[in-house]
Design a protein around this motif. Structure first.
Motif, PDB file in Angstrom:
ATOM      1  N   HIS A   1      -4.333 -45.129  40.296  1.00 57.45           N
ATOM      2  CA  HIS A   1      -2.783 -45.399  40.786  1.00 57.45           C
ATOM      3  C   HIS A   1      -2.571 -46.824  40.735  1.00 57.45           C
ATOM      4  O   HIS A   1      -3.350 -47.569  40.841  1.00 57.45           O
ATOM      5  CB  HIS A   1      -2.616 -44.883  42.266  1.00 57.45           C
TER       6      HIS A   1
ATOM      7  N   LYS B   1      -6.798 -42.463  48.671  1.00 58.35           N
ATOM      8  CA  LYS B   1      -6.733 -43.375  47.760  1.00 58.35           C
ATOM      9  C   LYS B   1      -7.943 -44.404  48.012  1.00 58.35           C
ATOM     10  O   LYS B   1      -8.188 -44.952  49.263  1.00 58.35           O
ATOM     11  CB  LYS B   1      -5.315 -43.945  47.377  1.00 58.35           C
TER      12      LYS B   1
ATOM     13  N   PHE C   1     -12.631 -37.211  36.627  1.00 52.15           N
ATOM     14  CA  PHE C   1     -11.736 -36.776  37.409  1.00 52.15           C
ATOM     15  C   PHE C   1     -11.125 -37.652  38.243  1.00 52.15           C
ATOM     16  O   PHE C   1     -10.142 -37.215  39.269  1.00 52.15           O
ATOM     17  CB  PHE C   1     -12.642 -35.763  38.492  1.00 52.15           C
TER      18      PHE C   1
ATOM     19  N   VAL D   1      -8.160 -40.461  39.164  1.00 49.05           N
ATOM     20  CA  VAL D   1      -6.979 -40.576  38.801  1.00 49.05           C
ATOM     21  C   VAL D   1      -6.660 -41.960  39.364  1.00 49.05           C
ATOM     22  O   VAL D   1      -6.538 -42.087  40.332  1.00 49.05           O
ATOM     23  CB  VAL D   1      -5.956 -39.496  39.336  1.00 49.05           C
TER      24      VAL D   1
ATOM     25  N   CYS E   1      -9.826 -39.167  43.600  1.00 47.40           N
ATOM     26  CA  CYS E   1     -10.556 -38.268  42.981  1.00 47.40           C
ATOM     27  C   CYS E   1      -9.779 -37.149  42.900  1.00 47.40           C
ATOM     28  O   CYS E   1      -9.208 -36.521  44.071  1.00 47.40           O
ATOM     29  CB  CYS E   1     -11.967 -38.039  43.753  1.00 47.40           C
ATOM     30  N   ASP E   2      -9.820 -36.324  41.756  1.00 49.90           N
ATOM     31  CA  ASP E   2      -8.911 -35.421  41.634  1.00 49.90           C
ATOM     32  C   ASP E   2      -9.408 -34.252  42.169  1.00 49.90           C
ATOM     33  O   ASP E   2      -8.711 -32.898  42.266  1.00 49.90           O
ATOM     34  CB  ASP E   2      -8.433 -35.414  40.128  1.00 49.90           C
TER      35      ASP E   2
END
Length: 120
Positions: free
Chosen positions: A82, A100, A78, A80, A93-94
Motif C-alpha cells: 500500500h 497494515k 501474499f 500486498v 498480508c493477504d
C-alpha cells in the motif's frame, strides 16, 4: 610382523592439517561476539579476549557456518503493498492480516512463498 602393524598405524593415523588452527575463544562453540569490541562472551568465563582459551574449549569454525537467511513479509507473494509517504514496504498480508505494517520489519510466517522476480 611388527613392521606391518606399524605401517598400518601410520596409514590410519590422522594427519595434522597444513594450517593447524590454534585453540581460542574465537573458534569455540561456547562464545558469542559482544558486538561493540573484539571481545567475546564465554558461557563459562564471561567476557574474554578473542585469543583466550580455557579448559572447556569446544572447537567450532564460525566461518563455515552459513547463517540462515532471514525472510521478511515484504518478500512474500501474499504481501500486498500500500502506498505510504515514508515506508516503501508498507502493506498487509493477504492471507492472515487486515492490519497494515512495515513488511521489512516482520519475519515471514510458515506460509511464506518467495515473490517471483519480474523481468522487464
Amino acid at each position: 610382523m611388527k613392521s606391518k602393524a606399524q605401517n598400518l598405524k601410520d596409514r590410519v593415523k590422522p594427519k595434522p592439517s597444513a594450517e593447524s588452527v590454534q585453540k581460542s575463544c574465537n573458534n569455540c562453540l561456547k562464545s558469542t561476539s559482544v558486538g561493540f569490541t573484539k571481545d567475546l562472551l564465554c558461557r563459562e568465563k564471561g567476557v574474554v579476549s578473542a585469543d583466550y582459551c580455557c579448559s572447556s574449549h569446544r572447537y567450532f569454525i564460525r566461518d563455515d557456518l552459513k547463517k540462515a537467511e532471514v525472510l521478511h513479509c515484504s518478500e512474500c507473494e501474499f504481501f500486498v503493498f500500500h502506498t505510504h509517504a515514508t515506508i516503501p514496504t508498507y502493506g498487509v498480508c493477504d492471507m492472515f492480516s487486515v492490519r497494515k505494517c512495515d513488511g521489512s520489519q516482520k519475519k515471514a510466517c510458515s506460509k511464506f512463498v518467495r515473490r517471483k522476480e519480474q523481468s522487464a
